[in-house]
Design a protein around this motif. Structure first.
Motif, mmCIF file in Angstrom:
data_model
loop_
_atom_site.group_PDB
_atom_site.id
_atom_site.type_symbol
_atom_site.label_atom_id
_atom_site.label_comp_id
_atom_site.label_asym_id
_atom_site.label_seq_id
_atom_site.Cartn_x
_atom_site.Cartn_y
_atom_site.Cartn_z
ATOM 1 N N ALA A 212 -1.039 3.046 -6.710
ATOM 2 C CA ALA A 212 -1.709 2.122 -5.792
ATOM 3 C C ALA A 212 -1.130 0.721 -5.939
ATOM 4 O O ALA A 212 -0.928 0.004 -4.953
ATOM 5 C CB ALA A 212 -3.208 2.110 -6.064
ATOM 6 N N SER A 213 -0.820 0.346 -7.184
ATOM 7 C CA SER A 213 -0.228 -0.968 -7.431
ATOM 8 C C SER A 213 1.143 -1.089 -6.780
ATOM 9 O O SER A 213 1.517 -2.159 -6.265
ATOM 10 C CB SER A 213 -0.110 -1.214 -8.937
ATOM 11 N N LYS A 214 1.909 -0.007 -6.792
ATOM 12 C CA LYS A 214 3.258 -0.033 -6.220
ATOM 13 C C LYS A 214 3.251 0.000 -4.695
ATOM 14 O O LYS A 214 4.166 -0.524 -4.052
ATOM 15 C CB LYS A 214 4.065 1.152 -6.749
ATOM 16 N N ILE A 215 2.234 0.637 -4.117
ATOM 17 C CA ILE A 215 2.200 0.797 -2.660
ATOM 18 C C ILE A 215 1.415 -0.321 -1.989
ATOM 19 O O ILE A 215 1.859 -0.920 -1.001
ATOM 20 C CB ILE A 215 1.574 2.158 -2.289
ATOM 21 N N ILE A 216 0.231 -0.623 -2.508
ATOM 22 C CA ILE A 216 -0.689 -1.531 -1.829
ATOM 23 C C ILE A 216 -0.386 -2.994 -2.120
ATOM 24 O O ILE A 216 -0.328 -3.825 -1.207
ATOM 25 C CB ILE A 216 -2.145 -1.188 -2.205
ATOM 26 N N ALA A 217 -0.203 -3.323 -3.402
ATOM 27 C CA ALA A 217 -0.038 -4.738 -3.771
ATOM 28 C C ALA A 217 1.149 -5.410 -3.081
ATOM 29 O O ALA A 217 1.001 -6.507 -2.520
ATOM 30 C CB ALA A 217 0.053 -4.877 -5.285
ATOM 31 N N PRO A 218 2.361 -4.808 -3.089
ATOM 32 C CA PRO A 218 3.492 -5.493 -2.433
ATOM 33 C C PRO A 218 3.264 -5.741 -0.942
ATOM 34 O O PRO A 218 3.682 -6.786 -0.419
ATOM 35 C CB PRO A 218 4.666 -4.531 -2.666
ATOM 36 N N GLU A 219 2.629 -4.804 -0.271
ATOM 37 C CA GLU A 219 2.362 -4.985 1.155
ATOM 38 C C GLU A 219 1.431 -6.168 1.391
ATOM 39 O O GLU A 219 1.631 -6.974 2.312
ATOM 40 C CB GLU A 219 1.758 -3.711 1.749
ATOM 41 N N VAL A 221 0.997 -8.711 -0.691
ATOM 42 C CA VAL A 221 1.718 -9.926 -1.066
ATOM 43 C C VAL A 221 2.561 -10.419 0.104
ATOM 44 O O VAL A 221 2.568 -11.608 0.443
ATOM 45 C CB VAL A 221 2.588 -9.687 -2.315
ATOM 46 N N LYS A 222 3.280 -9.496 0.732
ATOM 47 C CA LYS A 222 4.115 -9.876 1.879
ATOM 48 C C LYS A 222 3.259 -10.415 3.020
ATOM 49 O O LYS A 222 3.621 -11.412 3.662
ATOM 50 C CB LYS A 222 4.937 -8.675 2.357
ATOM 51 N N ARG A 223 2.143 -9.756 3.277
ATOM 52 C CA ARG A 223 1.286 -10.189 4.390
ATOM 53 C C ARG A 223 0.673 -11.551 4.113
ATOM 54 O O ARG A 223 0.596 -12.403 5.014
ATOM 55 C CB ARG A 223 0.189 -9.147 4.631
ATOM 56 N N ILE A 224 0.220 -11.772 2.893
ATOM 57 C CA ILE A 224 -0.465 -13.013 2.574
ATOM 58 C C ILE A 224 0.502 -14.173 2.362
ATOM 59 O O ILE A 224 0.314 -15.266 2.888
ATOM 60 C CB ILE A 224 -1.354 -12.834 1.320
ATOM 61 N N ASN A 228 9.241 -13.084 2.725
ATOM 62 C CA ASN A 228 9.854 -11.904 2.084
ATOM 63 C C ASN A 228 9.322 -11.650 0.676
ATOM 64 O O ASN A 228 9.955 -10.943 -0.112
ATOM 65 C CB ASN A 228 11.378 -12.045 2.028
ATOM 66 N N CYS A 229 8.174 -12.217 0.351
ATOM 67 C CA CYS A 229 7.587 -11.950 -0.954
ATOM 68 C C CYS A 229 7.157 -10.492 -1.023
ATOM 69 O O CYS A 229 6.749 -9.896 -0.039
ATOM 70 C CB CYS A 229 6.365 -12.830 -1.189
ATOM 71 N N GLY A 230 7.250 -9.908 -2.232
ATOM 72 C CA GLY A 230 6.832 -8.536 -2.446
ATOM 73 C C GLY A 230 7.921 -7.534 -2.227
ATOM 74 O O GLY A 230 7.728 -6.337 -2.465
ATOM 75 N N GLU A 231 9.078 -7.981 -1.737
ATOM 76 C CA GLU A 231 10.164 -7.037 -1.493
ATOM 77 C C GLU A 231 10.969 -6.785 -2.760
ATOM 78 O O GLU A 231 11.016 -7.638 -3.629
ATOM 79 C CB GLU A 231 11.082 -7.579 -0.391
#
Length: 231
Positions: A212-219, A221-224, A228-231
């Protein structure tokens, strides 16, 4: 009398050394100033409002870390969430969300509404999320509100949610009607192979916290944060 040698008369090698020293000194001072400024900022407050997908999600620490790195400021994620609850319960928790005075609210409240045995109709679920969003917008006008769809369901947990996509669509429609953001994490989960997806969500509904940390958190981070953060 002190004789100052013209800068251009200084040998090139020595000038380069001096200029490099000056450059790095400025860089260090800039970095220290930026770090001090970042530390002086109040934490960005986020409330994650939802079901067991939030209460048991485990993705919040990764969101704090990733977002803090991108924004160069402290980030604190608090959860107002309970396993097995529906949007009817969430209506009674709005005061808790408001009391936290968050800058950002992340909401996922469709998953249990969609189960057959909880008897929350699609129309009722849509009305509930609409009422929740209206209250939050009225009472926290400066807060950024993001409605989310989480991971896909499978097995028995999927069978008892035969119309879950309709519930997701209803919550998305209510968010967009109010000019709010909607993030659908399901597409990122579905990029996994069938075997990897089964391993990541072994009970068919609750992802392993590390995945969940690998899938949800980066998305998020990028949205908020953007840029290009979270990539």
């Amino acid at each position: 009398m002190i004789y100052l040698r013209p800068w251009r008369a200084v040998p090139t090698e020595r000038r380069l050394v001096c200029e490099l020293i000056l450059f790095f000194a400025c860089l260090v001072i800039f970095s220290m100033t930026r770090a001090t400024f970042a530390e002086s900022l109040p934490p960005l407050k986020i409330v994650a409002f939802g079901t067991s997908l939030t209460a048991r999600g485990g993705w919040q620490p990764a969101l704090e870390t990733g977002l803090s790195a991108c924004l160069q400021r402290p980030v604190k994620v608090e959860s107002v969430a309970k396993s097995g609850e529906t949007s009817l319960w969430a209506l009674t928790q709005v005061d808790r969300v408001v009391a936290a005075q968050p800058d950002i609210i992340l909401i996922e409240l469709y998953a249990n509404d969609a189960t057959l045995h909880r008897f929350v109709s699609l129309a009722q679920s849509r009305k509930n999320i609409g009422d929740i969003l209206d209250q939050l917008q009225q009472r926290l006008p400066q807060a950024r509100i993001i409605v989310m769809a989480m991971n896909p369901f499978s097995g028995l947990r999927g069978l008892i949610r035969p119309f879950v996509d309709s519930y997701v669509s209803a919550h998305q429609a209510e968010a967009e009607k109010r000019g709010l953001e909607f993030v659908d994490h399901r597409a990122n989960w579905e990029r996994l192979t069938a075997d990897d997806l089964a391993t990541a969500i072994p009970d068919g509904v609750h992802p392993q916290p590390d995945m969940a940390s690998k899938i949800i958190a980066p998305e998020l981070v990028k949205r908020i944060a953007g840029n290009n953060c979270g990539e």
